[in-house]
Design an enzyme around this catalytic site. Structure first.
Site, PDB file in Angstrom:
ATOM      1  CG  ASP A 222      -1.813   1.163   1.227  1.00 42.10           C
ATOM      2  OD1 ASP A 222      -3.039   0.877   0.812  1.00 42.10           O
ATOM      3  OD2 ASP A 222      -1.515   2.225   1.784  1.00 42.10           O
TER       4      ASP A 222
ATOM      5  CE1 TYR B 222       0.832   7.800   2.156  1.00 43.08           C
ATOM      6  CE2 TYR B 222       1.321   5.711   1.674  1.00 43.08           C
ATOM      7  CZ  TYR B 222       0.480   6.542   2.390  1.00 43.08           C
ATOM      8  OH  TYR B 222      -0.463   6.300   2.865  1.00 43.08           O
TER       9      TYR B 222
ATOM     10  CE  LYS C 205      -3.710   4.788   0.263  1.00 41.71           C
ATOM     11  NZ  LYS C 205      -2.232   4.740   0.729  1.00 41.71           N
TER      12      LYS C 205
ATOM     13  CG  HIS D 264      -4.472   9.951   0.020  1.00 44.33           C
ATOM     14  ND1 HIS D 264      -3.075   9.629  -0.349  1.00 44.33           N
ATOM     15  CD2 HIS D 264      -4.563   9.710   1.012  1.00 44.33           C
ATOM     16  CE1 HIS D 264      -2.326   9.341   0.869  1.00 44.33           C
ATOM     17  NE2 HIS D 264      -3.296   9.389   1.743  1.00 44.33           N
TER      18      HIS D 264
ATOM     19  CG  LEU E 189       0.215  -1.805  14.485  1.00 41.13           C
ATOM     20  CD1 LEU E 189       1.684  -1.967  14.015  1.00 41.13           C
ATOM     21  CD2 LEU E 189      -0.273  -2.967  15.217  1.00 41.13           C
TER      22      LEU E 189
ATOM     23  CB  VAL F 252      11.898   0.982   8.581  1.00 40.85           C
ATOM     24  CG1 VAL F 252      10.896   1.876   7.420  1.00 40.85           C
ATOM     25  CG2 VAL F 252      12.004   1.780   9.953  1.00 40.85           C
TER      26      VAL F 252
ATOM     27  CB  SER G  49       6.988 -10.001  15.058  1.00 43.65           C
ATOM     28  OG  SER G  49       6.800  -8.682  15.052  1.00 43.65           O
TER      29      SER G  49
END
Ligand code: NDP
Length: 273
Positions: free
Chosen positions: A45, A50, A75, A108, A190, A232, A239
């Site tokens: 994504d 960005y 986007k 966006h 998160l 990063v 994980s």
């Protein structure tokens, strides 16, 4: 580790767990995406704003993976809204990505003051009709923005990508999505780390011998949300992908949902123009 494919309302599917690249330095993006692809992520994504579409494309090319094996989203940025400017911005994104066909293109932000998203959406419909993009969707749309597209009789977006995490559960938007067969994509899944020390998250992490990040991602997956955590850090990239192995009980899901305090970590779509 098995990532589910979620069906979209246009007959395509999307891997439920992907990798997001917001705030990854353009110079570091290729390495981070290569790591993600090596771990097994097959959904990326990115966005024009960005400034790292080039790094995503370079990692894809270097991976040697078949084009059809990786789902790519980008986007349209706010300053490019409008019919003709959307078509030009799409071509520029595709040049940077080095792709012929895109899997998912998103508006966006609705940018209510500009009032251009209906024309923009008509350009998205053309890109889809021309076979340049497989699925079209929106991001940060509120109920009234989605309703406007429906009222105009236009294509129902396949997804709405919204800020969503245990501190912002977005119950009203999720219910609207369910009613209209729009898939929910959760950005900042998160909460950029802000919910990882909540007691309900730590309790479930203990019970499942999992990391707090895995627990929060498992909470999303259990509710059908599509997620693409950013990192990063190689250990976290790895994980986070293991979240598919964590199966939370209904009580654990409810306890994590009760963290909700309608608190954003990013901008409010009503005021971002
Ligand atoms: P996330 O909720 O994915 O959090 C990312 C942050 O959490 C980073 O600082 C990362 O640190 C850290 N982190 C990642 N994994 C863990 C872990 N297991 N334990 C502890 N910390 C961890 O936030 P994002 O805002 O990046 O959202 C994810 C994606 O959503 C974006 O990359 C983008 O693709 C999309 N997005 C879309 C928006 C939109 O308007 N449509 C807006 C914002 C995001 P580190 O990297 O140092 O490891």
């Amino acid at each position: 580790m098995t990532v589910q494919d979620i069906p979209l309302n246009d007959g395509t599917t999307i891997p439920q767990l992907g990798f997001g690249v917001f705030q990854i330095d353009p110079a570091e993006t290729q390495a981070a995406v290569e790591k993600a692809l090596e771990v097994g992520y097959r959904h990326l994504d990115t966005a024009k704003i960005y400034r790292n579409e080039g790094g995503v494309g370079a990692a894809l090319a270097a991976s040697g993976l078949d084009r059809d094996d990786v789902f790519v989203t980008t986007k349209l940025w706010n300053s490019n809204q409008g019919y003709d400017s959307t078509l030009a911005a799409f071509d520029a994104s595709m040049d940077r990505l080095g792709l012929e066909v895109l899997d998912l293109y998103l508006i966006h932000w609705p940018t209510p003051e500009k009032d251009l998203f209906v024309d923009t959406w008509k350009a998205f419909e053309k890109l889809k009709a021309d076979g340049r993009v497989r699925s079209i969707g929106v991001s940060n749309f509120r109920v009234q923005d989605l309703q406007r597209l429906l009222d105009e009789g236009l294509t129902v977006p396949s997804v709405n990508q919204i800020e969503l995490h245990p501190a912002l559960t977005q119950d009203a938007l999720r219910a609207f999505h369910a009613e209209h067969d729009i898939a929910t994509e959760a950005w900042s899944p998160l909460a950029q780390g802000a919910v990882l020390d909540e007691q309900a998250v730590l309790d479930a992490a203990d019970a499942h011998d999992a990391t707090p990040g895995q627990v929060v991602l498992a909470w999303h997956l259990a509710q059908g949300n599509i997620v693409f955590p950013k990192s990063v850090t190689p250990e976290r990239i790895e994980s986070n992908f293991g979240a598919t192995d964590v199966s939370l009980s209904d009580d654990e899901i409810a306890a994590i949902s009760s963290i909700n305090r309608d608190e954003r970590v990013g901008p409010d779509p009503s005021t971002l123009n």
